[in-house]
Design an enzyme around this catalytic site. Structure first.
Site, PDB file in Angstrom:
ATOM      1  N   GLY A   1      -0.702   9.720   0.449  1.00 40.62           N
ATOM      2  CA  GLY A   1      -1.334   8.469   0.879  1.00 40.62           C
ATOM      3  C   GLY A   1      -1.578   8.451   2.375  1.00 40.62           C
TER       4      GLY A   1
ATOM      5  N   ASP B   1      -4.620  13.923  -7.555  1.00 37.82           N
ATOM      6  CA  ASP B   1      -4.303  12.655  -8.206  1.00 37.82           C
ATOM      7  C   ASP B   1      -2.821  12.660  -8.567  1.00 37.82           C
ATOM      8  OD1 ASP B   1      -4.053  10.375  -9.663  1.00 37.82           O
ATOM      9  OD2 ASP B   1      -5.718  10.799 -11.036  1.00 37.82           O
TER      10      ASP B   1
ATOM     11  N   SER C   1       9.039  -1.910  -0.357  1.00 39.00           N
ATOM     12  CA  SER C   1       8.379  -3.220  -0.292  1.00 39.00           C
ATOM     13  C   SER C   1       9.429  -4.320  -0.282  1.00 39.00           C
ATOM     14  CB  SER C   1       7.491  -3.374  -1.533  1.00 39.00           C
ATOM     15  OG  SER C   1       7.109  -4.714  -1.708  1.00 39.00           O
TER      16      SER C   1
ATOM     17  N   TYR D   1       5.293  -3.627 -10.060  1.00 38.62           N
ATOM     18  CA  TYR D   1       5.294  -3.123  -8.681  1.00 38.62           C
ATOM     19  C   TYR D   1       6.695  -3.252  -8.074  1.00 38.62           C
ATOM     20  CZ  TYR D   1       3.890  -2.754  -3.724  1.00 38.62           C
ATOM     21  OH  TYR D   1       3.767  -2.393  -2.405  1.00 38.62           O
TER      22      TYR D   1
ATOM     23  N   LYS E   1       9.311  -0.277  -6.861  1.00 44.42           N
ATOM     24  CA  LYS E   1       9.819  -0.154  -5.488  1.00 44.42           C
ATOM     25  C   LYS E   1      11.348  -0.270  -5.448  1.00 44.42           C
ATOM     26  CE  LYS E   1       5.820   0.386  -3.423  1.00 44.42           C
ATOM     27  NZ  LYS E   1       5.494   1.631  -2.706  1.00 44.42           N
TER      28      LYS E   1
HETATM   29  N1  LIG Z   1       0.132  -3.077   2.923  1.00 45.04           N
HETATM   30  C1  LIG Z   1       1.239  -3.760   2.653  1.00 45.04           C
HETATM   31  O1  LIG Z   1       1.345  -4.955   2.947  1.00 45.04           O
HETATM   32  C2  LIG Z   1       2.393  -3.084   1.992  1.00 45.04           C
HETATM   33  C3  LIG Z   1       3.529  -3.848   1.789  1.00 45.04           C
HETATM   34  C4  LIG Z   1       4.623  -3.263   1.167  1.00 45.04           C
HETATM   35  C5  LIG Z   1       4.569  -1.947   0.771  1.00 45.04           C
HETATM   36  N2  LIG Z   1       3.446  -1.220   0.957  1.00 45.04           N
HETATM   37  C6  LIG Z   1       3.456   0.164   0.486  1.00 45.04           C
HETATM   38  O2  LIG Z   1       3.049   1.022   1.524  1.00 45.04           O
HETATM   39  C7  LIG Z   1       2.411   2.166   0.977  1.00 45.04           C
HETATM   40  C8  LIG Z   1       1.078   2.363   1.641  1.00 45.04           C
HETATM   41  O3  LIG Z   1       0.282   1.217   1.382  1.00 45.04           O
HETATM   42  P1  LIG Z   1      -1.004   0.873   2.244  1.00 45.04           P
HETATM   43  O4  LIG Z   1      -1.005  -0.597   2.398  1.00 45.04           O
HETATM   44  O5  LIG Z   1      -1.076   1.761   3.413  1.00 45.04           O
HETATM   45  O6  LIG Z   1      -2.139   1.229   1.148  1.00 45.04           O
HETATM   46  P2  LIG Z   1      -3.582   1.890   1.239  1.00 45.04           P
HETATM   47  O7  LIG Z   1      -4.181   1.686   2.593  1.00 45.04           O
HETATM   48  O8  LIG Z   1      -4.318   1.396   0.038  1.00 45.04           O
HETATM   49  O9  LIG Z   1      -3.262   3.438   1.049  1.00 45.04           O
HETATM   50  C9  LIG Z   1      -2.826   3.944  -0.179  1.00 45.04           C
HETATM   51  C10 LIG Z   1      -2.922   5.456  -0.132  1.00 45.04           C
HETATM   52  O10 LIG Z   1      -2.437   5.980  -1.373  1.00 45.04           O
HETATM   53  C11 LIG Z   1      -3.399   6.903  -1.899  1.00 45.04           C
HETATM   54  N3  LIG Z   1      -3.310   6.880  -3.364  1.00 45.04           N
HETATM   55  C12 LIG Z   1      -3.354   5.803  -4.187  1.00 45.04           C
HETATM   56  N4  LIG Z   1      -3.306   6.208  -5.470  1.00 45.04           N
HETATM   57  C13 LIG Z   1      -3.217   7.568  -5.449  1.00 45.04           C
HETATM   58  C14 LIG Z   1      -3.164   8.561  -6.473  1.00 45.04           C
HETATM   59  N5  LIG Z   1      -3.215   8.261  -7.781  1.00 45.04           N
HETATM   60  N6  LIG Z   1      -3.093   9.859  -6.095  1.00 45.04           N
HETATM   61  C15 LIG Z   1      -3.076  10.208  -4.790  1.00 45.04           C
HETATM   62  N7  LIG Z   1      -3.132   9.301  -3.784  1.00 45.04           N
HETATM   63  C16 LIG Z   1      -3.217   8.000  -4.122  1.00 45.04           C
HETATM   64  C17 LIG Z   1      -4.741   6.354  -1.376  1.00 45.04           C
HETATM   65  O11 LIG Z   1      -5.762   7.344  -1.320  1.00 45.04           O
HETATM   66  P3  LIG Z   1      -6.851   7.549  -2.517  1.00 45.04           P
HETATM   67  O12 LIG Z   1      -7.218   6.188  -3.007  1.00 45.04           O
HETATM   68  O13 LIG Z   1      -7.962   8.291  -1.868  1.00 45.04           O
HETATM   69  O14 LIG Z   1      -6.144   8.370  -3.538  1.00 45.04           O
HETATM   70  C18 LIG Z   1      -4.352   5.951   0.047  1.00 45.04           C
HETATM   71  O15 LIG Z   1      -4.349   7.073   0.897  1.00 45.04           O
HETATM   72  C19 LIG Z   1       2.327   1.926  -0.529  1.00 45.04           C
HETATM   73  O16 LIG Z   1       3.352   2.623  -1.182  1.00 45.04           O
HETATM   74  C20 LIG Z   1       2.521   0.431  -0.657  1.00 45.04           C
HETATM   75  O17 LIG Z   1       3.072   0.075  -1.903  1.00 45.04           O
HETATM   76  C21 LIG Z   1       2.350  -1.760   1.557  1.00 45.04           C
END
Ligand SMILES: NC(=O)c1ccc[n+]([C@@H]2O[C@H](COP(=O)([O-])OP(=O)(O)OC[C@H]3O[C@@H](n4cnc5c(N)ncnc54)[C@H](OP(=O)(O)O)[C@@H]3O)[C@@H](O)[C@H]2O)c1
Length: 259
Positions: A22, A72, A151, A164, A168
């Site tokens: 990611g 993936d 999270s 979700y 987590k």
């Molecule tokens: N943003 C928040 O507020 C928040 C809060 C709590 C926790 N988190 C956690 O932080 C982490 C990062 O989140 P983010 O907000 O930075 O999300 P994001 O910007 O949507 O990034 C998600 C990343 O995961 C990759 N991904 C998703 N499904 C995939 C798959 N099947 N295979 C390979 N890669 C995959 C996506 O790339 P592709 O789509 O190109 O595959 C992207 O690079 C996550 O684990 C999320 O649960 C985020």
């Protein structure tokens, strides 16, 4: 000793190899940049090639060494292939960051097995499989750093935690299991716990200004998170400075969780 030498001994990631899932978006992308600029050679793993290539190109502009693998992570075969391809670039990783995640949150009563399976596969099973692939080698070499992104929902139910939150919560337990297994051999496993961070993951919520303001008001600092807020904590957890920190959940949430 100059302060620069001292800081470098504590935090430098020179000669380290990192794999960041990611790493092409949001929090993962900011962590990728932080690790690479701190000296690590980083392999970024995600599905979309354009975003991966753009991430690596931006790092190369900073003079960093980086590469990408498109994979993936929602299937076991996908994870296995990704792991082998990632390790083939710069060698076996010293640092593994699991940031890839999906955020499917229908109300629990409407949550079908498809959402459950998709969530568990990417958010929990992929980190488990990558840990099984890379953890033992790290232990054998006497150094390793595993960093998961969890999270608030790992700790409390809010805004439709559903599958979700369960994934987590499991990930936090996985970090503790990994810490138990490999910490005696120099491998730590920890989680970074975000609050609300404006990234593509939560685009729907981010487009509602009232909810965004309300979430910011729940922090102590008074604003929502930025992906860059994770840079320092990630470098710390990836470096020798954190050698005695393992099995921990480190909240990078502006105080969201403490009131
Ligand atoms: N943003 C928040 O507020 C928040 C809060 C709590 C926790 N988190 C956690 O932080 C982490 C990062 O989140 P983010 O907000 O930075 O999300 P994001 O910007 O949507 O990034 C998600 C990343 O995961 C990759 N991904 C998703 N499904 C995939 C798959 N099947 N295979 C390979 N890669 C995959 C996506 O790339 P592709 O789509 O190109 O595959 C992207 O690079 C996550 O684990 C999320 O649960 C985020």
């Amino acid at each position: 000793m100059t302060s620069q030498t001292y800081l470098s001994e504590l935090f430098s990631l020179d000669d380290r190899v990192a794999v960041v899932t990611g790493g092409s978006s949001g929090i993962g992308r900011a962590i990728t940049e932080a690790l690479a600029r701190a000296g690590a050679r980083v392999v970024v793993v995600a599905r979309r090639e354009a975003e991966l290539a753009a991430t690596v190109a931006a790092l190369e502009e900073h003079g960093c060494r980086a590469a990408w693998v498109s994979a993936d992570l929602s299937t076991r075969d996908g994870v296995r292939t990704a792991a082998e391809e990632a390790a083939a670039v710069f060698g076996e990783p010293d640092i593994l960051v699991n940031s890839a995640g999906v955020n499917l949150r229908p109300p629990l009563g409407e949550l079908g097995e498809d959402v459950w399976d998709a969530t568990m596969a990417v958010n929990l099973e992929a980190p488990f499989l990558l840990g099984q692939r890379f953890g033992p080698g790290m232990a054998e070499r006497g150094f390793g750093r595993i960093i998961h992104i969890t999270s608030q929902q790992a700790h409390r139910a809010l805004v439709q935690s559903g599958a979700y939150g369960v994934s987590k919560g499991g990930l936090e337990s996985l970090a503790r299991s990994q810490a138990e297994a490999w910490s005696p051999y120099g491998v730590t496993s920890n989680t970074l716990v975000p609050g609300f961070v404006m990234t593509p993951l939560n685009a729907r919520l981010s487009s509602d200004p009232e909810k965004v303001t309300a979430l910011a008001a729940r922090t102590l600092i008074g604003r929502n998170g930025l992906a860059e807020d994770f840079a320092g904590a990630a470098v710390f957890l990836a470096s020798t400075a954190s050698a005695y920190v393992t099995g921990q959940s480190i909240f990078v949430d502006g105080g969201f969780s403490v009131h």
